[in-house]
Design a protein around this motif. Sequence first.
Motif, PDB file in Angstrom:
ATOM      1  N   LYS A   1      10.772  -2.662  59.049  1.00 18.48           N
ATOM      2  CA  LYS A   1       9.394  -2.783  58.894  1.00 18.48           C
ATOM      3  C   LYS A   1       8.449  -1.921  58.028  1.00 18.48           C
ATOM      4  CE  LYS A   1       8.895  -5.574  62.677  1.00 18.48           C
ATOM      5  NZ  LYS A   1       9.954  -6.028  62.841  1.00 18.48           N
ATOM      6  N   PHE A   2       8.939  -1.064  57.446  1.00 16.90           N
ATOM      7  CA  PHE A   2       8.540  -0.091  56.651  1.00 16.90           C
ATOM      8  C   PHE A   2       9.368   0.857  55.939  1.00 16.90           C
ATOM      9  CE2 PHE A   2       7.835   2.671  60.237  1.00 16.90           C
ATOM     10  CZ  PHE A   2       7.720   3.938  59.532  1.00 16.90           C
ATOM     11  N   SER A   3       8.793   1.232  54.682  1.00 10.30           N
ATOM     12  CA  SER A   3       9.227   2.481  53.832  1.00 10.30           C
ATOM     13  C   SER A   3       8.355   3.582  53.372  1.00 10.30           C
ATOM     14  CB  SER A   3      10.124   1.821  52.613  1.00 10.30           C
ATOM     15  OG  SER A   3      11.155   1.063  53.018  1.00 10.30           O
ATOM     16  N   VAL A   4       8.824   4.733  53.360  1.00 14.37           N
ATOM     17  CA  VAL A   4       7.935   5.505  52.539  1.00 14.37           C
ATOM     18  C   VAL A   4       8.547   6.462  51.581  1.00 14.37           C
ATOM     19  CG1 VAL A   4       6.476   7.649  53.069  1.00 14.37           C
ATOM     20  CG2 VAL A   4       6.503   5.829  54.605  1.00 14.37           C
ATOM     21  N   LYS A   5       8.129   6.371  50.403  1.00 14.73           N
ATOM     22  CA  LYS A   5       8.898   6.930  49.076  1.00 14.73           C
ATOM     23  C   LYS A   5       7.729   8.026  48.520  1.00 14.73           C
ATOM     24  CE  LYS A   5      11.940   3.051  48.558  1.00 14.73           C
ATOM     25  NZ  LYS A   5      12.727   2.158  47.642  1.00 14.73           N
ATOM     26  N   TYR A   6       8.230   8.925  47.885  1.00 16.70           N
ATOM     27  CA  TYR A   6       7.510   9.840  46.952  1.00 16.70           C
ATOM     28  C   TYR A   6       7.895   9.928  45.505  1.00 16.70           C
ATOM     29  CZ  TYR A   6       6.009  12.000  51.591  1.00 16.70           C
ATOM     30  OH  TYR A   6       5.236  11.951  52.893  1.00 16.70           O
ATOM     31  N   TYR A   7       6.801   9.979  44.805  1.00 17.14           N
ATOM     32  CA  TYR A   7       7.220  10.164  43.457  1.00 17.14           C
ATOM     33  C   TYR A   7       6.624  11.303  42.759  1.00 17.14           C
ATOM     34  CZ  TYR A   7       8.557   5.213  44.108  1.00 17.14           C
ATOM     35  OH  TYR A   7       9.378   3.978  44.444  1.00 17.14           O
TER      36      TYR A   7
END
Length: 301
Positions: A267-273
């Motif tokens: 359903k969803f993803s959360v990534k950091y940059y």
Amino acid sequence: MNFLVGAFKPPCNISISFTDGRSRKQVPLKKENGKTVMVPLFQSQENIVGEVVLEPVQGKKVEHNGVKIELLGQIELYFDRGNFYDFTSLVRELDVPGELYERKTYPFEFSTVEMPYESYNGINVRLRYILKVTISRNYVGNIVEYQDLVVRNYSPLPSINNSIKMEVGIEDCLHIEFEYSKSKYHLKDVIIGKIYFLLVRIKLKNMELEIRRRESTGSGPNTYVETETLAKFELMDGAPVRGESIPIRLFLSPYELTPTYRNINNKFSVKYYLNLVLVDEEDRRYFKQQEITMCRLIENS
């Protein structure tokens, strides 16, 4: 607060409490109405134990078709608001059909519950865990009460944590190298690194390091991507010279970060940059972005 169809006050009050409610850690949870409440914190494989108290309003008899409590893990996508996708659903029957005349207490227990995903409140998606008590009734609306809880899961320090080394440049104008000491960070970590200027033929006036969170929801044509800049950290103010190196030291603890979430229940993803921004004297901006992995270490307190 519960409301029956027709906005009448329910004839029975429901309260949900946890056996270890006084000793269990409480954490803030922002509700849909914008208010923040303190709710108990759990992690996967824990027992969820407590009691439900039903108390009919004085002088009222409540006929019912049974009482149950459910533990639900749900994902709500805001472009599909109101539709909850249940990835965890456990039920305990508390009472058979009958009548309530007076206060009654029911113990409940959900043992070693698998809660694989963390609670999350994002821009376009919400993942929540709730206890839901339902008094089923004929002809009139059911009486329902909810109790929120928050789930956080913990990871050990990664055994392999490689540094990040990258180059960025504009041919014959700019050539810099930047290095971060590692690629995986915990939520209270410190980003340590260095930036080396190997060639500088354009007039730079400042340089920033940003922490960005990218939340993607849905799939295919219904994919929504939102990027937030959570932090801006000025690395340099003024023009660098060739051979100069600039140290980086950015503390993560002041920022509201979560672990990296990859394809949660499809359903969803959360990534950091980490986003390096260079600005020249004509206000042209140059970017170099690098993904980092965030994890949650168990807290001592």
